[in-house]
Motif scaffolding. Sequence first.
Motif, PDB file in Angstrom:
ATOM      1  N   GLU A  37      68.897  -3.315  64.536  1.00 38.78           N
ATOM      2  CA  GLU A  37      67.992  -2.254  64.123  1.00 38.78           C
ATOM      3  C   GLU A  37      67.936  -2.164  62.601  1.00 38.78           C
ATOM      4  OE1 GLU A  37      69.478   1.240  65.962  1.00 38.78           O
ATOM      5  OE2 GLU A  37      68.555   0.810  67.904  1.00 38.78           O
ATOM      6  N   VAL A  38      66.756  -1.787  62.094  1.00 37.42           N
ATOM      7  CA  VAL A  38      66.576  -1.597  60.660  1.00 37.42           C
ATOM      8  C   VAL A  38      66.786  -0.124  60.356  1.00 37.42           C
ATOM      9  CG1 VAL A  38      65.004  -1.823  58.709  1.00 37.42           C
ATOM     10  CG2 VAL A  38      64.933  -3.501  60.572  1.00 37.42           C
ATOM     11  N   THR A  39      67.783   0.174  59.544  1.00 33.31           N
ATOM     12  CA  THR A  39      68.104   1.561  59.237  1.00 33.31           C
ATOM     13  C   THR A  39      68.217   1.761  57.722  1.00 33.31           C
ATOM     14  OG1 THR A  39      70.489   1.139  59.429  1.00 33.31           O
ATOM     15  CG2 THR A  39      69.332   1.918  61.408  1.00 33.31           C
ATOM     16  N   LEU A  40      68.053   3.008  57.318  1.00 30.52           N
ATOM     17  CA  LEU A  40      68.265   3.441  55.935  1.00 30.52           C
ATOM     18  C   LEU A  40      69.224   4.616  55.955  1.00 30.52           C
ATOM     19  CD1 LEU A  40      64.721   3.419  54.256  1.00 30.52           C
ATOM     20  CD2 LEU A  40      66.690   2.072  53.579  1.00 30.52           C
ATOM     21  N   SER A  41      70.156   4.636  55.015  1.00 31.75           N
ATOM     22  CA  SER A  41      71.135   5.719  54.971  1.00 31.75           C
ATOM     23  C   SER A  41      71.393   6.138  53.527  1.00 31.75           C
ATOM     24  CB  SER A  41      72.441   5.281  55.637  1.00 31.75           C
ATOM     25  OG  SER A  41      73.006   4.180  54.947  1.00 31.75           O
ATOM     26  N   VAL A  42      72.312   7.056  53.360  1.00 32.20           N
ATOM     27  CA  VAL A  42      72.657   7.544  52.025  1.00 32.20           C
ATOM     28  C   VAL A  42      73.179   6.410  51.155  1.00 32.20           C
ATOM     29  CG1 VAL A  42      74.164   9.108  50.746  1.00 32.20           C
ATOM     30  CG2 VAL A  42      73.104   9.869  52.876  1.00 32.20           C
ATOM     31  N   SER A  43      73.890   5.473  51.752  1.00 37.07           N
ATOM     32  CA  SER A  43      74.410   4.334  50.995  1.00 37.07           C
ATOM     33  C   SER A  43      73.297   3.445  50.440  1.00 37.07           C
ATOM     34  CB  SER A  43      75.340   3.495  51.878  1.00 37.07           C
ATOM     35  OG  SER A  43      74.647   3.007  53.018  1.00 37.07           O
ATOM     36  N   ASP A  44      72.092   3.535  51.016  1.00 34.31           N
ATOM     37  CA  ASP A  44      70.939   2.783  50.518  1.00 34.31           C
ATOM     38  C   ASP A  44      70.156   3.547  49.464  1.00 34.31           C
ATOM     39  OD1 ASP A  44      71.274   0.534  52.281  1.00 34.31           O
ATOM     40  OD2 ASP A  44      70.562   1.827  53.902  1.00 34.31           O
ATOM     41  N   GLY A  45      70.558   4.779  49.204  1.00 37.13           N
ATOM     42  CA  GLY A  45      69.878   5.572  48.193  1.00 37.13           C
ATOM     43  C   GLY A  45      69.123   6.767  48.734  1.00 37.13           C
ATOM     44  N   LEU A  46      69.193   6.996  50.039  1.00 38.48           N
ATOM     45  CA  LEU A  46      68.524   8.162  50.615  1.00 38.48           C
ATOM     46  C   LEU A  46      69.249   9.446  50.226  1.00 38.48           C
ATOM     47  CD1 LEU A  46      67.583   7.307  54.324  1.00 38.48           C
ATOM     48  CD2 LEU A  46      66.019   7.664  52.423  1.00 38.48           C
ATOM     49  N   PRO A  47      68.522  10.518  50.009  1.00 38.14           N
ATOM     50  CA  PRO A  47      69.185  11.809  49.770  1.00 38.14           C
ATOM     51  C   PRO A  47      69.703  12.369  51.093  1.00 38.14           C
ATOM     52  CG  PRO A  47      66.819  12.107  49.783  1.00 38.14           C
ATOM     53  CD  PRO A  47      67.061  10.622  49.884  1.00 38.14           C
ATOM     54  N   SER A  48      70.780  13.073  51.045  1.00 39.02           N
ATOM     55  CA  SER A  48      71.331  13.670  52.262  1.00 39.02           C
ATOM     56  C   SER A  48      70.604  14.981  52.553  1.00 39.02           C
ATOM     57  CB  SER A  48      72.826  13.933  52.106  1.00 39.02           C
ATOM     58  OG  SER A  48      73.066  14.825  51.027  1.00 39.02           O
ATOM     59  N   ASP A  66      61.666  21.734  51.915  1.00 43.19           N
ATOM     60  CA  ASP A  66      61.622  21.136  50.570  1.00 43.19           C
ATOM     61  C   ASP A  66      61.032  19.727  50.532  1.00 43.19           C
ATOM     62  OD1 ASP A  66      63.713  19.445  51.484  1.00 43.19           O
ATOM     63  OD2 ASP A  66      65.226  20.820  50.749  1.00 43.19           O
ATOM     64  N   GLY A  67      61.077  18.975  51.633  1.00 43.06           N
ATOM     65  CA  GLY A  67      60.454  17.653  51.684  1.00 43.06           C
ATOM     66  C   GLY A  67      61.108  16.620  50.779  1.00 43.06           C
ATOM     67  N   LYS A  68      62.368  16.811  50.439  1.00 43.61           N
ATOM     68  CA  LYS A  68      63.035  15.893  49.509  1.00 43.61           C
ATOM     69  C   LYS A  68      63.188  14.495  50.106  1.00 43.61           C
ATOM     70  CE  LYS A  68      67.289  15.368  46.809  1.00 43.61           C
ATOM     71  NZ  LYS A  68      68.612  15.967  46.480  1.00 43.61           N
ATOM     72  N   LEU A  69      63.613  14.419  51.363  1.00 42.20           N
ATOM     73  CA  LEU A  69      63.792  13.126  52.016  1.00 42.20           C
ATOM     74  C   LEU A  69      62.473  12.371  52.107  1.00 42.20           C
ATOM     75  CD1 LEU A  69      65.566  11.117  53.588  1.00 42.20           C
ATOM     76  CD2 LEU A  69      65.084  12.442  55.655  1.00 42.20           C
ATOM     77  N   TRP A  70      61.407  13.097  52.435  1.00 41.80           N
ATOM     78  CA  TRP A  70      60.097  12.465  52.557  1.00 41.80           C
ATOM     79  C   TRP A  70      59.624  11.893  51.223  1.00 41.80           C
ATOM     80  CZ3 TRP A  70      56.376  10.038  54.694  1.00 41.80           C
ATOM     81  CH2 TRP A  70      55.073  10.096  54.197  1.00 41.80           C
ATOM     82  N   ARG A  71      59.802  12.626  50.147  1.00 39.65           N
ATOM     83  CA  ARG A  71      59.363  12.148  48.833  1.00 39.65           C
ATOM     84  C   ARG A  71      60.145  10.906  48.411  1.00 39.65           C
ATOM     85  NH1 ARG A  71      59.399  17.718  47.799  1.00 39.65           N
ATOM     86  NH2 ARG A  71      61.428  17.544  46.761  1.00 39.65           N
ATOM     87  N   GLU A  72      61.453  10.918  48.620  1.00 42.55           N
ATOM     88  CA  GLU A  72      62.275   9.764  48.259  1.00 42.55           C
ATOM     89  C   GLU A  72      61.895   8.532  49.083  1.00 42.55           C
ATOM     90  OE1 GLU A  72      64.667   9.263  45.967  1.00 42.55           O
ATOM     91  OE2 GLU A  72      64.416  11.254  45.096  1.00 42.55           O
ATOM     92  N   LEU A  73      61.623   8.735  50.361  1.00 41.61           N
ATOM     93  CA  LEU A  73      61.241   7.626  51.234  1.00 41.61           C
ATOM     94  C   LEU A  73      59.903   7.048  50.817  1.00 41.61           C
ATOM     95  CD1 LEU A  73      61.894   6.008  53.847  1.00 41.61           C
ATOM     96  CD2 LEU A  73      60.571   7.731  55.095  1.00 41.61           C
ATOM     97  N   ARG A  74      58.931   7.917  50.604  1.00 38.53           N
ATOM     98  CA  ARG A  74      57.581   7.462  50.234  1.00 38.53           C
ATOM     99  C   ARG A  74      57.577   6.759  48.885  1.00 38.53           C
ATOM    100  NH1 ARG A  74      54.063  12.357  48.859  1.00 38.53           N
ATOM    101  NH2 ARG A  74      55.537  12.218  47.125  1.00 38.53           N
ATOM    102  N   ASP A  75      58.310   7.277  47.917  1.00 39.06           N
ATOM    103  CA  ASP A  75      58.300   6.690  46.575  1.00 39.06           C
ATOM    104  C   ASP A  75      59.125   5.412  46.485  1.00 39.06           C
ATOM    105  OD1 ASP A  75      56.752   8.846  45.864  1.00 39.06           O
ATOM    106  OD2 ASP A  75      58.402   9.976  44.948  1.00 39.06           O
TER     107      ASP A  75
END
Length: 373
Positions: free
Chosen positions: A179-190, A200-209
């Motif tokens: 499976e292809v996953t993204l986590s905090v270790s990849d730079g995602l905000p918790s 707040d949409g913080k995770l969405w903004r980080e993912l999109r950008d």
Amino acid sequence: MPVEPFESTASLTSDIFYDILRRLDGPTLASAACVCAAFCSISKEETLWENACSSVWPSTNSEDVKSLISSIGGFRKFYADCFPLIVNKEVTEYQWDDYLDFPEEWNEAEYYGDTDELESISPSDFVSIVDIRYKDKTICSKVLWGIPNANGFNGWFYSCPFRIDLLNYAARENDSEEEVTLSVSDGLPSIASMERERKDGKLWRELRDGLRLSWIVVNKNVKQAANLASWCPLSGQRHWPTEKDFLVRFGSVLPAKDILPCQVVECNLIMKFRVIQTEGEGAETTLKLTELSMQLEDMEGAHVNGRNSLLILKEALSCRRSKNYSEVLESCHLYSKVQSELKEVKMRNENRLDRLCILSGIAAFITFCYYIL
């Protein structure tokens, strides 16, 4: 103390030149080729361009893909074809009135294209080379040989809506099924919870950008290749279809002249992630890639069938491209603008027709009552 004279570039060996050039990325390597005759000569080495392709598209590292690229002209040609992105600004030439007239003017053979030309295009000729990056880190590389479920001429594939769902098919027997996953270790905000993310949409903004997509289509028969992705997201939608899903859309505008009445279509590349863990659940925030697909849509948003999609994909491999990303975005936004205008015109026409039907019904009712009374 006497200073030794600085050696001229002519005294440098070709090995040193090669060592300098192999450290450059593709655009810089192309610019360096214009500096001097020595750089120009050495920059034609295929190994330099193989390294440049590998750094941008890790999926080109496999031996079967290397053989494919060599068969269609080499890594230098491949980089020149696929690094620039598709640009199509001919959308404004087509007006709504003309668009409505096309289906009535075209017969079935003209609408569905040249059968002889279609017979020369085989779904097995197409290869998809796909790479996904998040914050300059490659998280997924896949190669799809041929178009799945497209066997048999005039079968259901040619009449049904065209769609490639990359995650449902293995590129090769040795392709990883992980499976292809993204986590905090990849730079995602918790995130503590989905309720907090909805506010707040913080995770969405980080993912999109942070997401970048490259979807290269190669036609082995005509020995051409092109990148159908926009590299950066064009749009997206969070919390759809469920609150844990994030949809990101990439794509390009492809020419369909003499193939479809609308003359241009949109190549939609959809990437969908789902939140499978949050900080509040006792684990680090993790996203899972659940969809990576390609579809072609016309001006009205209808999906293009398999028959016409093959013709469009073949034409797209030879259309205009640009290294100017702002020009690429302008092309995509222009299509969206014209598409929105056409939808507004259609809605106004439908509203006029509705009002006319209502008035006709009222008039008929009044006339009926008049004669009855």
